[in-house]
Design an enzyme around this catalytic site. Structure first.
Site, mmCIF file in Angstrom:
data_model
loop_
_atom_site.group_PDB
_atom_site.id
_atom_site.type_symbol
_atom_site.label_atom_id
_atom_site.label_comp_id
_atom_site.label_asym_id
_atom_site.label_seq_id
_atom_site.Cartn_x
_atom_site.Cartn_y
_atom_site.Cartn_z
ATOM 1 N N CYS A 82 9.524 11.452 -11.307
ATOM 2 C CA CYS A 82 10.019 12.671 -11.578
ATOM 3 C C CYS A 82 10.565 13.215 -10.415
ATOM 4 O O CYS A 82 10.055 13.283 -9.102
ATOM 5 C CB CYS A 82 8.616 13.369 -11.807
ATOM 6 S SG CYS A 82 8.934 15.092 -12.131
ATOM 7 N N CYS A 88 5.390 19.594 -8.142
ATOM 8 C CA CYS A 88 4.619 20.075 -9.241
ATOM 9 C C CYS A 88 3.102 19.527 -9.072
ATOM 10 O O CYS A 88 2.621 18.594 -8.692
ATOM 11 C CB CYS A 88 5.196 19.163 -10.412
ATOM 12 S SG CYS A 88 4.605 19.494 -11.938
ATOM 13 N N CYS A 170 9.590 16.487 -18.650
ATOM 14 C CA CYS A 170 8.358 16.070 -17.909
ATOM 15 C C CYS A 170 8.146 14.735 -18.391
ATOM 16 O O CYS A 170 8.004 14.278 -19.695
ATOM 17 C CB CYS A 170 7.230 16.879 -18.524
ATOM 18 S SG CYS A 170 5.577 16.468 -17.678
ATOM 19 N N GLN A 294 -8.093 14.428 -27.885
ATOM 20 C CA GLN A 294 -7.634 13.430 -26.811
ATOM 21 C C GLN A 294 -6.152 13.510 -26.811
ATOM 22 O O GLN A 294 -5.094 13.246 -27.654
ATOM 23 C CB GLN A 294 -8.165 12.289 -27.093
ATOM 24 C CG GLN A 294 -9.741 12.142 -27.046
ATOM 25 C CD GLN A 294 -10.553 12.578 -25.642
ATOM 26 O OE1 GLN A 294 -9.792 12.992 -24.841
ATOM 27 N NE2 GLN A 294 -11.751 12.576 -25.601
ATOM 28 N N TYR A 323 -21.528 17.346 -29.261
ATOM 29 C CA TYR A 323 -20.100 17.549 -28.749
ATOM 30 C C TYR A 323 -18.978 16.921 -29.567
ATOM 31 O O TYR A 323 -18.189 16.278 -29.046
ATOM 32 C CB TYR A 323 -19.923 17.347 -27.186
ATOM 33 C CG TYR A 323 -21.166 17.828 -26.272
ATOM 34 C CD1 TYR A 323 -21.419 18.996 -26.042
ATOM 35 C CD2 TYR A 323 -22.132 16.769 -26.312
ATOM 36 C CE1 TYR A 323 -22.451 19.433 -24.977
ATOM 37 C CE2 TYR A 323 -23.337 17.175 -25.484
ATOM 38 C CZ TYR A 323 -23.491 18.312 -24.827
ATOM 39 O OH TYR A 323 -24.616 18.646 -24.368
ATOM 40 N N GLU A 344 -21.250 20.675 -32.834
ATOM 41 C CA GLU A 344 -20.148 21.228 -31.748
ATOM 42 C C GLU A 344 -20.231 22.671 -31.763
ATOM 43 O O GLU A 344 -20.565 23.582 -32.689
ATOM 44 C CB GLU A 344 -19.007 20.881 -32.621
ATOM 45 C CG GLU A 344 -17.636 21.426 -32.308
ATOM 46 C CD GLU A 344 -17.344 21.333 -30.582
ATOM 47 O OE1 GLU A 344 -16.934 22.362 -30.079
ATOM 48 O OE2 GLU A 344 -17.331 20.358 -30.244
ATOM 49 N N ASP A 389 -20.613 13.460 -25.698
ATOM 50 C CA ASP A 389 -19.298 13.505 -24.969
ATOM 51 C C ASP A 389 -19.226 15.036 -24.729
ATOM 52 O O ASP A 389 -18.472 15.777 -25.023
ATOM 53 C CB ASP A 389 -18.194 13.195 -26.237
ATOM 54 C CG ASP A 389 -16.673 13.361 -25.638
ATOM 55 O OD1 ASP A 389 -16.640 13.502 -24.203
ATOM 56 O OD2 ASP A 389 -15.669 12.987 -26.127
ATOM 57 N N CYS A 416 -15.863 12.752 -18.843
ATOM 58 C CA CYS A 416 -14.624 12.862 -18.277
ATOM 59 C C CYS A 416 -15.023 13.016 -16.549
ATOM 60 O O CYS A 416 -13.824 13.702 -15.938
ATOM 61 C CB CYS A 416 -13.784 13.931 -19.124
ATOM 62 S SG CYS A 416 -14.553 15.471 -19.066
#
Length: 459
Positions: A82, A88, A170, A294, A323, A344, A389, A416
């Protein structure tokens, strides 16, 4: 000695130029070097680089630096795909060889588990990478702004600032979205719609959000607005549907609040459908503009395949998915167990999860809306398998305590953020309650420092 210390102090202040060898990458994606025994964090560098760095933010034991001159490039350094990669803030690692990115992510997970979790030699697999390291994102949401000459801009913020870097394409988003990014921006310019000014809390258009079904090719375009007053929006939305045959719908999301939350609570369809259809793990899903799904479809499917393989399901098990979102992992697993339950906090996600279960004729799955820590103790079932999760901050302590009381025979923890994963695994594994058998990291975000993991625990 005092005189020597004085010299070091003199060479440790903002504006000072120092020569550094970069030896590591931090979990936020910065290169790390050492000067006079103290850590210096430098963006846009790779282990193996030797360079001159200007110290900018200086603390007693570490500093932030800015690259000034590359004396010797690392063999792991590559040319970014890029042209604005150095400005960026969307990616941190386009200048890092992709194989080395995967090694660095695995190392990040190992270090967190050792340092925070106290696991001496954690069973961490090589990082799972599916699909391509570019063009993988199925969703992109761009802040909108205005240039000094009055031109409409869309892009990501410059690293460490609120300056918008204007993009017409992008390289990490699905390339089929690029024409919409460039052309819709021009349409907004011609229509004369006012761009939102966050300082004055005036103007209308805040974000342009684009989403695509990787398998179906169907797209959704959403304008995030302050009040919803966009003259001529219905006409132009119908034109967009004609111009882009794969565009399933045009939506408006209302966000009247100050602050940096992207989406507000209300989304309405202006033309076409308020959702797109996608296929995931052999199932049909409906995805709305603000649905959490995702961002890397291929790697999410690959990680799910590892989970299915590790669990070796026989069809008699009960599964709890805490979750659970819209049932992205719950529903493919429900096909392989006797009974599944999803929890959830977002009521709209639960509605979609129920809808997606109906779409796929899955009748052995129940979804509940509410905070996991409040729902979990009153479920009245002890699952054989618990899949958790949580968001980046990890699990509430109450959730972990309830799981320890429930004693499912197996836990799969999808994370994550390695630091909060390590913290929570330490709690689950202390006193020999659970044993960590495998950690499978997965690269959902190539060209960035983020890494996802699935950790497998047995009682």
């Amino acid at each position: 000695m005092e005189k020597g210390q004085q010299t070091v102090e003199n060479r440790w202040h903002p504006g000072q130029l120092v020569e550094l060898a970069i030896t590591d990458l931090s979990d936020t994606g910065l290169g790390v070097g050492r000067f006079e025994g103290r850590a210096v964090f430098v963006p846009d560098t790779v282990p193996g680089d030797r360079l001159i760095v200007r110290l900018v933010q200086v603390k007693p034991q570490y500093a932030q630096g800015k690259p000034q001159e590359l004396l010797e490039p690392s063999p792991r350094r590559v040319r970014p795909s890029c042209i604005v990669a150095d400005k960026c803030g969307g990616c941190q690692w386009q200048h890092v060889d992709y194989q080395y990115q995967l090694e660095a992510k695995r190392n990040q997970v190992i270090q967190a588990l050792q340092r925070i979790g106290g696991f001496e030699s954690p069973p961490v697999e090589p990082v799972l990478s599916a699909g391509e390291p570019l063009g993988y994102r199925n969703k992109a949401t761009y802040p909108l702004g205005v240039s000094p000459t009055g031109a409409v801009r869309a892009g990501y913020y410059q690293k460490g600032s609120h300056q918008l870097v204007n993009l017409n394409q992008c390289p990490v988003q699905d390339s089929r979205l690029n024409p919409l990014l460039a052309e819709v921006k021009q349409d907004i310019q011609q229509l004369g719609w006012q761009i939102y000014n966050e300082h004055r809390h005036q103007g209308e258009l805040r974000h342009l959000s684009l989403r695509i079904g990787r398998r179906t090719g169907l797209m959704l375009l959403t304008l995030v607005v302050r009040t919803g007053k966009l003259p001529g929006i219905e006409t132009v939305a119908r034109e967009w549907l004609k111009r882009y045959p794969q565009l399933a719908g045009v939506c408006i999301n209302l966000n009247p609040a100050k602050g940096n939350a992207i989406f507000g609570e209300q989304t309405r369809s202006v033309a076409g459908r308020p959702y797109l259809r996608e296929e995931f793990a052999g199932l049909q899903f409906q995805l709305r503009a603000d649905t959490f799904f995702q961002v890397n479809t291929e790697t999410a499917e690959a990680l799910l395949a590892v989970i299915i393989e590790q669990l070796n399901l026989q069809g008699s098990e009960t599964l709890l998915d805490a979750y659970c979102g819209i049932g992205t992992f719950t529903l493919p697993l429900a096909k392989r167990v006797r009974q599944a339950t999803g929890l959830e906090v977002q009521p709209t996600a639960v509605e979609q999860a129920k809808l997606n279960a109906q779409l796929n004729n899955l009748t052995n799955v129940t979804f509940y809306a509410g905070e996991v820590e409040k729902l979990l103790p009153h479920l009245g079932v002890t699952p054989d398998i618990a899949l958790i999760d949580p968001p980046r901050k990890g699990c509430e302590k109450a959730v972990l305590q309830t799981l320890l009381q429930m004693q499912p025979s197996r836990i799969v923890y999808i994370s994550c953020k390695p630091a909060t994963l390590a913290r929570d695994l330490k709690i689950l594994c202390q006193d020999g309650n659970y044993r960590l058998t495998l950690i499978q990291p997965a690269d959902f975000f190539p060209q960035t420092s983020h890494v996802e993991c699935a950790a497998f625990l047995v009682r």
